[in-house]
Every structure is written in C-alpha cells, then in structure tokens.
Design an enzyme around this catalytic site. Structure first.
Site, PDB file in Angstrom:
ATOM      1  N   HIS A 107      48.107  -8.560  30.802  1.00  0.00           N
ATOM      2  CA  HIS A 107      48.366  -9.987  31.076  1.00  0.00           C
ATOM      3  C   HIS A 107      49.085 -10.784  30.071  1.00  0.00           C
ATOM      4  O   HIS A 107      48.817 -10.460  28.996  1.00  0.00           O
ATOM      5  CB  HIS A 107      46.939 -10.456  31.164  1.00  0.00           C
ATOM      6  CG  HIS A 107      46.900 -11.733  31.612  1.00  0.00           C
ATOM      7  ND1 HIS A 107      47.138 -12.432  32.891  1.00  0.00           N
ATOM      8  CD2 HIS A 107      47.080 -12.899  30.796  1.00  0.00           C
ATOM      9  CE1 HIS A 107      47.144 -13.685  33.047  1.00  0.00           C
ATOM     10  NE2 HIS A 107      46.910 -14.088  31.544  1.00  0.00           N
ATOM     11  N   ASN A 131      59.586 -18.104  37.024  1.00  0.00           N
ATOM     12  CA  ASN A 131      59.099 -19.592  36.731  1.00  0.00           C
ATOM     13  C   ASN A 131      58.267 -19.251  35.435  1.00  0.00           C
ATOM     14  O   ASN A 131      57.553 -18.568  35.264  1.00  0.00           O
ATOM     15  CB  ASN A 131      58.280 -20.072  37.942  1.00  0.00           C
ATOM     16  CG  ASN A 131      59.188 -19.990  39.390  1.00  0.00           C
ATOM     17  OD1 ASN A 131      60.191 -20.157  39.269  1.00  0.00           O
ATOM     18  ND2 ASN A 131      58.357 -19.677  40.272  1.00  0.00           N
ATOM     19  N   HIS A 162      55.647 -13.076  35.999  1.00  0.00           N
ATOM     20  CA  HIS A 162      56.185 -12.582  37.124  1.00  0.00           C
ATOM     21  C   HIS A 162      57.598 -12.616  37.545  1.00  0.00           C
ATOM     22  O   HIS A 162      58.003 -13.787  37.244  1.00  0.00           O
ATOM     23  CB  HIS A 162      55.363 -12.602  38.548  1.00  0.00           C
ATOM     24  CG  HIS A 162      55.050 -13.958  38.784  1.00  0.00           C
ATOM     25  ND1 HIS A 162      54.038 -14.803  38.125  1.00  0.00           N
ATOM     26  CD2 HIS A 162      55.663 -14.823  40.007  1.00  0.00           C
ATOM     27  CE1 HIS A 162      54.103 -16.326  38.923  1.00  0.00           C
ATOM     28  NE2 HIS A 162      54.904 -15.914  39.896  1.00  0.00           N
ATOM     29  N   ASP A 205      55.233 -10.381  48.232  1.00  0.00           N
ATOM     30  CA  ASP A 205      54.730 -11.458  48.120  1.00  0.00           C
ATOM     31  C   ASP A 205      54.028 -12.079  49.476  1.00  0.00           C
ATOM     32  O   ASP A 205      54.486 -11.524  50.471  1.00  0.00           O
ATOM     33  CB  ASP A 205      55.732 -12.688  47.890  1.00  0.00           C
ATOM     34  CG  ASP A 205      55.198 -13.895  47.666  1.00  0.00           C
ATOM     35  OD1 ASP A 205      54.564 -14.526  48.326  1.00  0.00           O
ATOM     36  OD2 ASP A 205      55.729 -14.432  46.190  1.00  0.00           O
ATOM     37  N   CYS A 216      46.046  -9.823  38.024  1.00  0.00           N
ATOM     38  CA  CYS A 216      45.391  -8.934  37.000  1.00  0.00           C
ATOM     39  C   CYS A 216      44.219  -8.057  37.994  1.00  0.00           C
ATOM     40  O   CYS A 216      44.020  -6.704  37.939  1.00  0.00           O
ATOM     41  CB  CYS A 216      44.404  -9.509  35.990  1.00  0.00           C
ATOM     42  SG  CYS A 216      45.277  -9.824  34.479  1.00  0.00           S
ATOM     43  N   HIS A 258      60.378 -12.709  40.543  1.00  0.00           N
ATOM     44  CA  HIS A 258      60.443 -12.725  42.024  1.00  0.00           C
ATOM     45  C   HIS A 258      61.840 -12.055  42.206  1.00  0.00           C
ATOM     46  O   HIS A 258      62.794 -12.376  41.417  1.00  0.00           O
ATOM     47  CB  HIS A 258      60.596 -14.243  42.418  1.00  0.00           C
ATOM     48  CG  HIS A 258      59.325 -14.921  42.284  1.00  0.00           C
ATOM     49  ND1 HIS A 258      58.618 -15.239  43.610  1.00  0.00           N
ATOM     50  CD2 HIS A 258      58.810 -15.936  41.279  1.00  0.00           C
ATOM     51  CE1 HIS A 258      57.558 -16.007  43.159  1.00  0.00           C
ATOM     52  NE2 HIS A 258      57.804 -16.331  41.716  1.00  0.00           N
ATOM     53  N   HIS A 275      50.312 -15.408  35.297  1.00  0.00           N
ATOM     54  CA  HIS A 275      50.559 -14.183  34.816  1.00  0.00           C
ATOM     55  C   HIS A 275      52.113 -13.734  35.230  1.00  0.00           C
ATOM     56  O   HIS A 275      52.600 -13.875  36.277  1.00  0.00           O
ATOM     57  CB  HIS A 275      49.676 -12.991  35.910  1.00  0.00           C
ATOM     58  CG  HIS A 275      49.569 -11.604  35.363  1.00  0.00           C
ATOM     59  ND1 HIS A 275      48.720 -10.849  34.998  1.00  0.00           N
ATOM     60  CD2 HIS A 275      50.821 -10.499  35.294  1.00  0.00           C
ATOM     61  CE1 HIS A 275      49.006  -9.802  34.760  1.00  0.00           C
ATOM     62  NE2 HIS A 275      50.286  -9.598  34.918  1.00  0.00           N
ATOM     63  N   CYS A 331      42.280 -13.725  36.957  1.00  0.00           N
ATOM     64  CA  CYS A 331      43.714 -13.654  37.320  1.00  0.00           C
ATOM     65  C   CYS A 331      44.011 -12.921  38.433  1.00  0.00           C
ATOM     66  O   CYS A 331      43.568 -11.918  38.436  1.00  0.00           O
ATOM     67  CB  CYS A 331      44.655 -13.193  35.897  1.00  0.00           C
ATOM     68  SG  CYS A 331      46.290 -12.788  36.610  1.00  0.00           S
ATOM     69  N   GLY A 384      57.746 -24.285  37.731  1.00  0.00           N
ATOM     70  CA  GLY A 384      57.268 -23.988  39.296  1.00  0.00           C
ATOM     71  C   GLY A 384      56.229 -22.960  39.210  1.00  0.00           C
ATOM     72  O   GLY A 384      56.137 -22.318  40.189  1.00  0.00           O
TER      73      GLY A 384
END
Length: 124
Positions: free
Chosen positions: A46, A96, A109, A30, A7, A111, A107, A4, A102
């Site tokens: 995780h 997502n 997250h 990003d 991770c 945005h 992991h 990952c 998408g």
C-alpha cells in the site's frame, strides 16, 4: 490498510478480473471502464499516492510502467506498425495523484486505457 479496496483485492478478499500478478504488482480490469480496454496496475504494498513515493519505490514504479507494453500486447492495444511503416493501435497510461489530480482510490494505481476511440471517459 483496513479500508483500502485495492488492498482487499490484493488480499483476495474482493474479487477482480486479474490479468497479471507477481510478488510486487497486480493488474486487473477496471470495473467502470473508460475505454474498450481499461486496466489498473497497482503495487501490492500500500502506497496512498504517487506523491508519497520516494527513491525506495523506484523499482516497483519502474516495474509497473515496464509491464504496460506486455499487458497492451496481451490485450490487443499495443502499437502496431505495418509493412509501410504506418502505425495503428496504442494505449494511454495515467497516474492520478490527489484530489485535484482526479484520484478517487487512495492506493497508487496506473491506468492503462486503449482500444478504438472515442473513449467514454477522459476524466481518468
């Protein structure tokens, strides 16, 4: 998780432009931004996808979302109101989940995207 990427960022095995870190969450820029400001907020533990979350994850999910306004202000994308009550600025949050949602990195997250529009990628 051994493979990952997020991770590995948490473990400091891969560099990232970290903008926030505490014992539970990490936020970083990003590497392929879809807007002038594009941050990712992740739990350090995780969790593959939002669909894997249970009531046990409520605290960290709340922490991730509550962090958004603070990061928005620090990165100049907060909502501002002038003396006449007119608003400007702002940001979008998005999680997502799964291939049809998408999700590309498995992991969890969040945005955060913002800044002057139009944004390049609406496919986030």
């Amino acid at each position: 998780m051994d493979n990952c990427i997020f991770c590995k960022i948490v473990a400091k095995q891969i560099p990232a432009a970290i903008v926030y870190e505490d014992e539970d969450v990490l936020a970083f820029k990003d590497i392929n931004p879809a807007a002038p400001v594009h941050l990712l907020v992740i739990p350090k533990q995780h969790v593959a996808t939002l669909s894997d979350c249970t009531d046990a994850h409520a605290r960290v999910l709340g922490k991730m979302l509550a962090l958004a306004p603070k990061l928005a202000k620090e990165n100049g994308i907060d909502v501002k109101t002038d003396a006449n009550g007119n608003t400007s600025g702002g940001f979008k949050t998005l999680i997502n989940a799964g291939p049809d949602g998408g999700q590309e990195v498995y992991h969890l997250h969040l945005h955060m995207v913002g800044g002057p529009r139009p944004w390049r990628g609406l496919n986030i």
